[in-house]
Design an enzyme around this catalytic site. Structure first.
Site, PDB file in Angstrom:
ATOM      1  N   LYS A  23      94.162  10.487 -17.431  1.00 59.18           N
ATOM      2  CA  LYS A  23      95.085   9.618 -18.145  1.00 59.18           C
ATOM      3  C   LYS A  23      95.521   8.452 -17.252  1.00 59.18           C
ATOM      4  CE  LYS A  23      98.030  11.390 -20.972  1.00 59.18           C
ATOM      5  NZ  LYS A  23      99.111  12.159 -21.560  1.00 59.18           N
ATOM      6  N   ARG A  93     104.355  12.322 -18.242  1.00 59.10           N
ATOM      7  CA  ARG A  93     103.247  13.080 -18.838  1.00 59.10           C
ATOM      8  C   ARG A  93     102.284  13.585 -17.758  1.00 59.10           C
ATOM      9  NH1 ARG A  93     103.395   8.876 -22.972  1.00 59.10           N
ATOM     10  NH2 ARG A  93     103.511   9.812 -25.048  1.00 59.10           N
ATOM     11  N   GLY A 102      97.188  19.533 -24.383  1.00 61.97           N
ATOM     12  CA  GLY A 102      98.230  20.457 -24.833  1.00 61.97           C
ATOM     13  C   GLY A 102      98.552  21.582 -23.872  1.00 61.97           C
ATOM     14  N   MET A 104      99.654  21.342 -20.668  1.00 62.19           N
ATOM     15  CA  MET A 104     100.773  21.129 -19.751  1.00 62.19           C
ATOM     16  C   MET A 104     101.911  20.394 -20.457  1.00 62.19           C
ATOM     17  SD  MET A 104      98.724  20.357 -16.242  1.00 62.19           S
ATOM     18  CE  MET A 104      97.562  19.278 -17.032  1.00 62.19           C
ATOM     19  N   ARG A 339      90.706   8.204 -23.912  1.00 56.25           N
ATOM     20  CA  ARG A 339      89.884   9.176 -23.163  1.00 56.25           C
ATOM     21  C   ARG A 339      88.638   9.449 -23.986  1.00 56.25           C
ATOM     22  NH1 ARG A 339      94.025  14.265 -24.085  1.00 56.25           N
ATOM     23  NH2 ARG A 339      93.929  14.258 -26.349  1.00 56.25           N
ATOM     24  N   HIS A 457      77.780  46.592 -21.403  1.00 56.96           N
ATOM     25  CA  HIS A 457      76.532  46.833 -22.127  1.00 56.96           C
ATOM     26  C   HIS A 457      76.525  46.114 -23.473  1.00 56.96           C
ATOM     27  CE1 HIS A 457      73.909  49.140 -24.880  1.00 56.96           C
ATOM     28  NE2 HIS A 457      73.099  49.113 -23.835  1.00 56.96           N
ATOM     29  N   ARG A 619      60.156  44.613 -15.108  1.00 57.57           N
ATOM     30  CA  ARG A 619      60.918  45.404 -14.129  1.00 57.57           C
ATOM     31  C   ARG A 619      60.676  46.877 -14.371  1.00 57.57           C
ATOM     32  NH1 ARG A 619      67.346  45.345 -14.169  1.00 57.57           N
ATOM     33  NH2 ARG A 619      66.993  46.668 -15.963  1.00 57.57           N
ATOM     34  N   SER A 763      63.589  37.853  -7.599  1.00 55.99           N
ATOM     35  CA  SER A 763      64.401  37.474  -8.753  1.00 55.99           C
ATOM     36  C   SER A 763      65.821  37.960  -8.460  1.00 55.99           C
ATOM     37  CB  SER A 763      63.847  38.122 -10.014  1.00 55.99           C
ATOM     38  OG  SER A 763      64.631  37.737 -11.118  1.00 55.99           O
ATOM     39  N   THR A 766      71.902  38.831 -10.252  1.00 56.45           N
ATOM     40  CA  THR A 766      73.258  38.492  -9.811  1.00 56.45           C
ATOM     41  C   THR A 766      74.338  39.328 -10.481  1.00 56.45           C
ATOM     42  OG1 THR A 766      73.145  36.625 -11.317  1.00 56.45           O
ATOM     43  CG2 THR A 766      72.773  36.175  -8.987  1.00 56.45           C
ATOM     44  N   ASP A 768      74.337  42.817 -10.580  1.00 58.71           N
ATOM     45  CA  ASP A 768      74.584  43.855  -9.584  1.00 58.71           C
ATOM     46  C   ASP A 768      74.997  43.244  -8.254  1.00 58.71           C
ATOM     47  OD1 ASP A 768      74.224  45.903 -11.285  1.00 58.71           O
ATOM     48  OD2 ASP A 768      72.474  46.773 -10.306  1.00 58.71           O
ATOM     49  N   CYS A 830      67.714  36.357 -12.732  1.00 59.20           N
ATOM     50  CA  CYS A 830      67.658  36.997 -14.044  1.00 59.20           C
ATOM     51  C   CYS A 830      68.969  37.664 -14.395  1.00 59.20           C
ATOM     52  CB  CYS A 830      66.496  37.982 -14.118  1.00 59.20           C
ATOM     53  SG  CYS A 830      66.626  39.330 -12.949  1.00 59.20           S
ATOM     54  N   TYR A 850      63.106  29.002 -11.056  1.00 58.23           N
ATOM     55  CA  TYR A 850      63.441  29.124 -12.477  1.00 58.23           C
ATOM     56  C   TYR A 850      64.707  29.947 -12.659  1.00 58.23           C
ATOM     57  CZ  TYR A 850      61.619  33.884 -12.272  1.00 58.23           C
ATOM     58  OH  TYR A 850      61.428  35.191 -11.950  1.00 58.23           O
TER      59      TYR A 850
END
Lengths: 879, 879
Positions: A23, A93, A102, A104, A339, A457, A619, A763, A766, A768, A830, A850
């Site tokens: 702002k 502000r 909205g 703050m 904005r 899960h 796997r 691979s 992330t 575990d 993965c 990848y």
């Protein structure tokens, strides 16, 4: 020289967003463009950070600087705080780097006191307006700065209306005298609640207000919003102090909000609303129904024409759809804010495409304008907007997989499958789900659970299926015996209808009409551009030919994770796997595995065929074996495998684990039972040979999970290679295959140089890796994560957004060590993070080849990868 | 030039231990000293490593080098393989860097075949001897090289004895003709089992034997021994090929084993045994009972006198007690081996002290001569004198290793291991022990055998383990089939309890009470020297004043880990903690905590007083709360806390965790319930104030467990500091206290720079750190660890010996990052590793300030710390 913490609007510009907030930077920029802006100054985000560093205190030097800038503002405005002739009133502000609408606090009309109110009443000849401003200020200041709940003031208003004999009267019907009386009562209420007089010194008011805005940076809703939108708590907010202008001075005054394009569709046309004789909050509050912006042309034609010109100027200047606030004070237009406008996913795509066509944006810029997370909404069914308005939210949970769903409650996976197979719409409602529930989940439209978080899960599987899912709902209590449940106190029987919104976590107690998602040409165009610019490959996590086909449709270029255990839970296979578990000798185990082998081979053939030319990473068996025995009828199993009930019970007991996640699973199964790895190898290799005979050229990638030591991989790899090479030689064919590993245990990352000697690819698992690195289980973290968010210890869910400091450090270490040993090492991810935009950017930065994510997140990953590559390119150009 | 893999004894020396192994290096050194050594050569440890690198094949170039050295040996010995006049016979023996007695294979009399046996029979005029050598060779070669079990050959011997009408006859009573016949039968058996003729070419025999020794490096018992003694699998073994000399040529020949000092007491006197007309294996096997070494003076005075001189020479040369093997062939003495002798802990201490006093060793050298692990034996209980008086001796044996033991009879090593693993006290009772029994021996408290002498397998191994042992008890008769035994006529079943006194050789038929050991002057002297040289502080893990007092007696300099939860399990407290768990509001929880506070305060006062001037680190509540509800009577608890049984059951259910180790525990409890941390702070601070008023000067160290993120610590620390400072101010006293954290989660180590901003000390909790870094739970690892050892994936238990590659890397990272932020940061370790010598050395190397371990391990840690410091000093002197 001391650091500068406060900046006049006229001394800044739009590039100083980090310092001045969005702002503040835009007010400075608009000032520079010569637009009609009430002047003021910005207390920087660094002042906010300093405020927290100093223990929530605005230190003396910053206070002094603020006062110096008040002096300058008084000079610019020709008004003075508390002046008897020309008193200065200001708004205070918040304004963070990233827009947090909205979240703050704001205070208007600051500078009023018993004397000043008389001055402006006299000067304007509008005592009603003056006292309305004053009572609003007292109310707002008490609420925001002193934290006296505003309901006390609302009660006083109600009381006055009663006293006047008309409880139903509108606020606008209150007279100047009424309002004057309310000001007296409000100040008395303030004193009663706080034991001190309402502050009359505008400078004291100002300091209180600035402090309140700083404090509001850390209120609960702001923290929640930041977590949702990846905004770091360390950024802080700036505070803008701006001379007040008044839209409520009469019929030649007004206030409004407008967009340069339609934020729902992206259509290029002015879109907005205004109110005559009102302050800004009245438009947002929705108490009066505002007029469409185009009508302003009749009401105040000069102001309207100027506004239209400014809109064009701003859009061309910022090269993006603008969301603006304005006020007209006695026919004179003032801009209060501009904005980039928030927009729907569909609008975001259309605007990006249009801006390219209009020559305002390059392809790269346009691609970077779209929030990848928004795409999710386009790919799933949504509620019909009108129907949704009529529905009441009866409970909430954690939004785990987006989309809308409506159906009959099924309290077991069996029931869900039974009803789903007949074509009924079903919502599976469970305390939690487990791998056996997979079929029931597949036949449900949506899933609702009482426990678990975003990587439970239920959440993981539902996202993979692209199915609406809400997890961890504390409002849900299930009584399985009675086949009933309660949601937010309301009772339901199995078969009753509810609706879920997986994007918000809202639960509705009635049926709500849904509409199917439609993906337009803009989507395809942007996706093609993303593919043109991204460096990262995008694969998918898929365990079936059906999921694989969906992912390819969404642009997946391979399978990064095919979990073989999911195949074992199907009814015809679970018997064989249980027989395997009950085996006492290698021979018995091999006999049971021999039954599974042709089924696994068939699965792999189907997946290879669905993926065609694309690579598939398979796997090997990962979960602890007791997962396959959960809830079994031991007596029945005893009969099947020719043992006593006692023996089966003993096996079940012997498989019990204290911490199953850290137990006998992953490659540890292959080390203790190499025959399992040998069977899976045979299934993979035979399937590849079979489909290659039909003309494909599959190079299977065999992935060994849960490695923590290079020798583990060497051992299992030896089993794989011996088995595979024997089959290939027997078949007399040429077949390439790769053997690699998941990096999902800290030690594997720390010793990746050694692991890479055995692996052709890594691979990063992330999920575990995050659990082990943080030392908490995602299934159990629900009990304390809320406390962690509310205390600010965590800003983000590390399972949703990769923790770059800890987990990311391990990933970087592994990349460096692994490539050091083997420069050709193929690297991917993965875990769930593969579909999270900020995590995808991290993967780009550390140089992975990848990312792999669930099918419905593939477009998100493609776009995020493109943005990372483009931003990376910009950085290099700059450097 | 190609690498050299084979070395003649005369070309090496004692410094080449790593290359030639201990035996090879000492044979070379003794050759250099001019001692009577049958000559030969050593195939180096590098050849062994190469053998494994080449896929368990001796490559051509090494084979060629071996053959060249056979040629040289033939020239030196004046004999030739297979020669008709002077045939060369050799022994083939293993010899690793570190002594591993009995763990690997040996082959004697190699070079014999049908022709050679005739030559030596004729030449010696002793056909019985010649054919006995030949049948032993066939038997040994078949067993060791070709892995045809030796029982087949034993059966043939039994059959022959039967045929001769005397099943009870001794082997020595077999005639030359009998043995010749047996050779024919053995070769036929060999062909029947293997489908090929017994090899007649000595060179082929030799290559097979060398390969078998290499292979035996990786047999199960060798791997187990290495794991026990921290010997890396990568070292490999050397192979020594040495000309045979014969102690079984008649009454002027013999063979023996001797020590230069008493290995039980350390007393300086020749100590050993020999047999006339025997080969080395006969002494070790314990089939005949040997004579005391001193008697050799009568039997063969010239050889004896020469031997005594050599003993002196060797001890002075090696400056340590020597364990030697010798053979006398027709009055001529040959030395076959010398090595530092295994000794009891008491002997080790006495010898080290004596060597200092004799001027043979410096203090530093003497300190480094003692295996810290051995001290354990000194610190364990002895029989209570009164209880012993009341017990009847039911049998006697040879006192082979001192100490007292009491436990259930196990008649097999398997049974001993099985019971021992469950924590039962076991006495292994066997006719004799063999290297396969190593694991069972390790899990036993004591060992009792019916045959063998003080240098039998059982005796040597038990002393090395510091375990009570009685051998050669003629009072013991075992019926393995019936699983019973008789001791001095009294009958016992497997599982019945007996007691052994390894210092007297007495066997008792009942359980006898034991008392703590008394530690002698040598112990104190060595401990004082250790304290003089070590750099690391040594603290203890203790939760009670009693444990603390024991630890101080053993030399602890503080408490590194006082676990507060152990105090909560006591009967009077568990009620209050359960009330706390069932609380629904902060107020209810605080009320319950208020009951616990004075109890905790009392505990801390006791511990502070017990520790006096030493620091005490108090860890705040760590375990998940459900641990306090295990096995409760929900109805009873409901009544106590005024809730319904249903509500209690719901609480129990809600506390269930999938992976408790990674659940709601540690600092996570303090984040969700700060009132717990506040109560514990009050208890600590009040206790410190109370004892300081009595004249102590306690500076309590408050340790927050399970930190994974600096902000967690900041949050809990704020609670601690606020609470503590308020109490201190109220009391109007001066009190210093520290706040620090455990580093036990990988992320804490990875972000230690940030954590150190909040912490005044780190204590590495390497138990949990090992679990998280490896991703396995200690409680569940039992299911697969055996497979990991047998496949060679793990060489050591990472919970016993710190994993320097993974866990150690994290510790090093944390030390570096932590000290980078705060150079004054105090660093310690409080995991089990704190009492493991090799891990203590690691702690010294990475620069920790102290280690903390269980009270009984304190002396071990002190000694290990001194050795690390001394070795570190040596390294610097060298460099």
């Amino acid at each position: 020289m001391a650091k500068q913490f406060v900046y006049l609007f006229k001394d800044g510009d739009g590039s100083q967003r980090n310092l001045l907030g969005g702002k503040g930077a835009n007010l400075a920029e608009m000032t520079k463009l010569g637009l009609p802006i009430p002047q003021g100054f910005t207390v920087s985000t660094e002042a906010c950070t300093q405020y927290y560093d100093d223990g929530e205190v605005i230190n003396d030097s910053i206070q002094t600087e603020i006062m110096q800038n008040i002096d300058k503002l008084e000079a610019i405005a020709g008004k003075k705080f508390g002046d008897k002739e020309n008193p200065l009133l200001v708004s205070v502000r918040s304004g963070a780097r990233a827009s947090m609408p909205g979240m703050m606090d704001t205070i208007l009309n600051l500078g009023l006191n018993d004397e000043v109110v008389k001055v402006i009443a006299d000067k304007s000849g509008n005592a009603r307006w003056a006292y309305d401003c004053y009572r609003r200020f007292i109310q707002m200041y008490s609420d925001v700065v002193m934290e006296v709940g505003k309901q006390y003031f609302e009660e006083l208003i109600e009381k006055l209306k009663h006293a006047k004999g008309n409880a139903e009267m509108l606020d606008t019907e209150l007279t100047a005298e009424d309002l004057k009386e309310l000001c007296v009562q409000f100040k008395a209420e303030y004193k009663a609640k706080l034991g001190e007089d309402f502050p009359t010194d505008p400078k004291e008011q100002l300091m209180g207000a600035i402090k309140a805005v700083f404090r509001s940076w850390n209120n609960d809703r702001a923290k929640y919003y930041r977590r949702m939108h990846d905004i770091p708590g360390s950024w802080g907010t700036a505070v803008n102090v701006q001379e007040m202008v008044f839209g409520n001075l009469g019929d030649t005054s007004g206030t409004g909000v407008a967009f340069t394009r339609d934020p729902s569709t992206g259509e290029k046309k002015l879109y907005g609303e205004y109110l005559i004789n009102a302050q800004g909050e009245d438009v947002v509050a929705g108490i009066r129904t505002p007029n469409l912006i185009t009508q302003l042309e009749q009401d105040l034609p000069e102001a309207y024409n100027e506004f239209v010109k400014i809109c064009d100027k701003l859009e061309n200047h910022y090269k993006d759809m603008q969301d603006m606030e304005f006020t007209i004070e006695d026919k004179k237009l003032y801009m209060l804010q501009t904005r980039s406008g928030k927009r729907t996913a569909a609008a975001a795509l259309k605007i990006a495409c249009d801006l390219i066509d209009e020559g305002l944006r390059t392809e790269e810029e346009a691609v970077c304008m779209i929030d990848p997370k928004q795409l999710d909404a386009l790919l799933h069914p949504q509620f019909d907007t009108a129907a949704l308005k009529a529905a009441a939210v009866i409970g909430k949970g954690i939004e785990a997989s987006p989309g809308a769903a409506c159906g009959k409650i099924a309290l077991s996976a069996e029931k869900a499958a039974e009803w789903g197979k007949t074509g009924e719409n079903v919502i599976l409602v469970r305390p939690e789900t487990s791998p056996e529930d997979i079929e029931g989940m597949d036949f449900s439209k949506g899933i609702l659970t009482a426990i678990g978080g975003k990587t439970s899960h239920a959440a993981v599987v539902a996202r993979g299926m692209g199915k609406c899912c809400i997890v961890g709902s504390k409002d849900l209590k299930i009584d399985e015996e009675a086949a009933t449940c309660k949601i937010g106190g309301q009772s339901f029987k199995e078969g009753d209808v509810i609706s879920l919104d997986g994007s918000t976590g809202n639960i509705y107690g009635t049926a709500i009409k849904t509409v199917e998602a439609t993906i337009g040409g803009d989507f395809d165009r942007i996706m093609k551009l993303a593919d043109k610019y991204r460096k990262l490959g995008v694969r998918t996590n898929a365990d079936s030919p059906k999921d694989a086909a969906v992912a390819v449709k969404f642009g997946a270029e391979g399978i990064g994770l095919c979990r073989t255990e999911h195949m074992f839970f199907e009814a015809d296979r679970i018997a064989a796997i249980r027989e395997m578990i009950c085996a006492e000798t290698v021979e018995q185990r091999e006999a049971a595995l021999a039954k599974l082998e042709p089924m696994q081979q068939g699965d792999f053939e189907g997946i290879f065929e669905a993926m065609g030319k694309y690579p598939v990473t398979i796997r090997f068996l990962d979960p602890p074996l007791h997962e396959f025995l959960e809830g079994i009828d031991t007596a029945a199993l005893a009969k099947t495998v020719g043992k006593t009930n006692e023996q089966i019970k003993e096996i079940v007991t012997s498989l019990h684990e204290f911490n199953p996640m850290m137990g006998h699973r992953g490659c540890r199964l292959a080390v203790t039972y190499p025959e399992i790895a040998a069977m899976q190898t045979r299934a993979v290799i035979k399937a590849a040979i079979a489909v290659n005979k039909k003309g494909l050229n599959v190079v299977p990638e065999i992935m060994i999970p849960l490695i923590s030591e290079a020798k583990e991989l060497a051992f299992v790899k030896a089993v794989v290679v011996e088995t595979a090479n024997k089959l290939i030689a027997e078949a007399g064919v040429q077949l390439k295959y790769l053997v690699g590993t998941m990096i999902e245990i800290p030690r594997a990352a720390l010793t990746a140089d050694e692991v890479a000697e055995e692996a052709e690819f890594f691979s990063f698992g992330t999920n575990d890796l995050t659990q082990m690195t943080f030392g908490f289980s995602r299934d159990d973290a629900g009990k304390f994560l809320d406390a962690y968010y509310s205390t600010g210890i965590y800003e983000f869910d590390p399972f949703a957004k990769i923790d770059t400091k800890g987990v990311g450090k391990l990933v970087e270490t592994a990349v460096k060590l692994g490539r050091g040993t083997n420069p050709k090492l193929k690297l991917g991810i993965c875990g769930e993070h593969g579909g999270d935009p900020s995590s995808v950017a991290f993967c780009h930065t550390v140089g992975l080849d990848y990312v792999s994510c669930s099918p419905f997140r593939v477009p998100i990953a493609r776009l995020a990868a493109a943005q990372a590559a483009i931003e990376d390119g910009n950085v290099s150009n700059k450097g």
